[in-house]
Design a protein around this motif. Structure first.
Motif, PDB file in Angstrom:
ATOM      1  N   GLY A 126       0.813  -1.208   0.000  1.00  0.00           N
ATOM      2  CA  GLY A 126       0.000   0.000   0.000  1.00  0.00           C
ATOM      3  C   GLY A 126       0.849   1.262   0.000  1.00  0.00           C
TER       4      GLY A 126
ATOM      5  N   ILE B 148       2.191   1.786  -3.534  1.00  0.00           N
ATOM      6  CA  ILE B 148       1.161   2.324  -4.430  1.00  0.00           C
ATOM      7  C   ILE B 148       0.884   3.785  -4.100  1.00  0.00           C
TER       8      ILE B 148
ATOM      9  N   TRP C 149      -6.623   2.138  -7.453  1.00  0.00           N
ATOM     10  CA  TRP C 149      -5.574   1.491  -6.677  1.00  0.00           C
ATOM     11  C   TRP C 149      -5.393   2.162  -5.320  1.00  0.00           C
TER      12      TRP C 149
ATOM     13  N   SER D 217      -5.921  -0.126  -2.002  1.00  0.00           N
ATOM     14  CA  SER D 217      -4.828  -0.228  -1.031  1.00  0.00           C
ATOM     15  C   SER D 217      -5.200   0.417   0.296  1.00  0.00           C
TER      16      SER D 217
END
Length: 500
Positions: free
Chosen positions: A312, A315, A352, A356
């Motif tokens: 996470g 990202i 995303w 995440s």
């Protein structure tokens, strides 16, 4: 007769101390005021979801760092090694760049909101106390507009005053010139941007503070969340979980990232309540030692949660531009599902970021080290002033960033005597003294400027939290109590006939 001087025990000293407290305490940051006036210090206790408050607080600070960086040191925002003409700095590396990655923090806010707003009604449902569930939902629904919109109305009115009196330069060429024009412009921003929930998850970029674009999104999805909880409050557990999970998938299929994040918060809030109930059951039973062994065996899952957090954070370093050239991020961009892949250029990162954020919020609660950090005093303080930081950092940057950071030296351009000639500019401020000619100078200027502006933002947010945010919350509660109907229903109002 000679009068003796008053002793320290005289009543005048408490009165003087009380007067100084009333005068100085509101102007000092709360943590400083608590040290100066310890007798008036407020104590704070932890609760089962305190770590979410701390996480929200740190996320709000990162949002401030993000806007400070993007507006003043944009050279630091590209991914490491992307710009071939300019050497990259260490702060642009993956994971380190999270310190100014504000966009994914918005998605963390929404997941936390879904979790926190769902927690009390879900606990009431599991306690088989539907009356308490409905009361909590009604109260939250009534007060939500006051909680979200009230502080924003006050802050934008202050910004309107600063614009009109020239303390902030308005870059709009059609900016209002009279108080009447300025007021109607502000009224339009309040009614059609800040308190406008009808666009669902669109960025309305409100006038007077474009950073408040998330507020109408927060409001409308809070209402959606309350409606879903109300709808499912009387159904069986497995059906409720299945419906919520199905709605989460449906929202993703429709490209509604904010709705997915709020409902994910609801889903995890119910899992959290179930886990708490199971832990109490084991601890109160004769199988406590068996539960301890089971808990220890679950330590293997910590590696999974660590991996989720690390993924996470990677990202979260998604750059604003050139994601297709960024190693690692390029893979996620290429594998973005429909409809997010085709909606707009920011939609892939929103997918995303949302995904995440959901898993990170859950995994942080399963990792004692991270959970302990967010339950610590620093994170908890940031959590208390988080909404005020989010509201105040934009106006504070407009007021002080140019004066503090200044400009770097600029050589003369063109030939003297020609229209294209521009004289040399002597640098001033942080940029002028430290320079921004290379990555080291840029990073140093960024850090020094942050150490100067950061305390100013925290101070302003702390004062705003106590002077505006908390009173608005109290006002919402008082209005709710004043509007409550506590009268006993009559038989006629219930539809009963008085005739047998």
């Amino acid at each position: 007769m000679l009068s003796l001087p008053r002793s320290p025990a005289s009543p005048i000293f408490p009165r003087l101390l009380f007067g100084w407290n009333n005068l100085l305490r509101p102007l000092l940051p709360s943590f400083v005021a608590d040290c100066v006036f310890p007798d008036y210090a407020q104590t704070w206790s932890l609760h089962p979801t305190s770590y979410l408050d701390g996480l929200r607080g740190i996320a709000s600070i990162i949002v401030f760092f993000c806007h400070y960086t993007e507006e003043n040191f944009s050279a630091l925002t590209p991914s490491y090694g992307i710009d071939e003409d300019t050497p990259s700095g260490w702060i642009q590396l993956p994971y380190l760049r999270i310190i100014f990655s504000g966009r994914p923090m918005v998605h963390v806010f929404f997941v936390i909101s879904g979790f926190v707003l769902s927690y009390k009604p879900i606990k009431a449902i599991h306690a088989r106390d539907l009356d308490k569930c409905y009361t909590t939902l009604a109260s939250s629904t009534f007060r939500r507009a006051f909680r979200l919109f009230g502080p924003c109305i006050v802050s934008t009115a202050m910004v309107m005053y600063l614009y009109q009196n020239g303390y902030i330069e308005d870059i709009d060429p059609l900016a209002p010139t009279t108080w009447s024009e300025q007021f109607w412009r502000w009224k339009g921003a309040v009614f059609h941007q800040i308190t406008w929930p009808w666009s669902w998850d669109s960025d309305l970029r409100p006038a007077y503070d474009i950073h408040l674009w998330t507020i109408p999104i927060e409001f409308v999805h809070s209402m959606l969340l309350f409606m879903v909880i109300l709808m499912l409050s009387r159904v069986r557990l497995r059906i409720r979980q299945g419906v919520v999970f199905g709605l989460m998938g449906y929202c993703l299929a429709c490209g509604k990232w904010a709705a997915f994040e709020f409902l994910s918060g609801l889903f995890f809030a119910e899992i959290h309540v179930l886990q708490q109930a199971q832990a109490k059951m084991w601890e109160s039973s004769e199988l406590d030692s068996h539960y301890s062994q089971k808990r220890d065996s679950g330590s293997n899952s910590k590696m999974l949660h660590i991996a989720i957090v690390m993924m996470g954070l990677f990202i979260a370093g998604w750059p604003n531009f050139e994601a297709d050239r960024t190693p690692g991020i390029r893979y996620f961009l290429d594998h973005t599902p429909l409809p997010f892949a085709k909606m707009d250029e920011l939609a892939p990162q929103k997918f995303w970021f949302g995904l995440s954020a959901v898993f990170m919020v859950w995994s942080i609660g399963e990792l004692p080290l991270l959970k302990g950090f967010f339950e610590g005093p620093l994170a908890q303080y940031c959590g208390r002033i988080s909404y005020a930081v989010y509201i105040c950092h934009g106006p504070m940057l407009l007021l002080f960033q140019d004066a503090v950071l200044g400009k770097s030296d600029a050589p003369a351009k063109g030939e003297r005597g020609t229209p294209e000639f521009k004289p040399a500019v002597v640098g001033w401020g942080v940029k002028g003294h430290l320079g921004i000619a290379n990555t080291t100078q840029i990073t140093t200027s960024w850090l020094v400027g942050l150490f100067i502006i950061g305390p100013m933002v925290i101070w302003a947010a702390d004062v705003f939290w106590r002077a505006v945010d908390n009173p608005v919350v109290s006002l919402g509660k008082k209005l709710e109590n004043a509007c409550l109907d506590d009268t006993e229903p009559s038989p006629r109002s219930l539809g009963y006939s008085s005739v047998v």
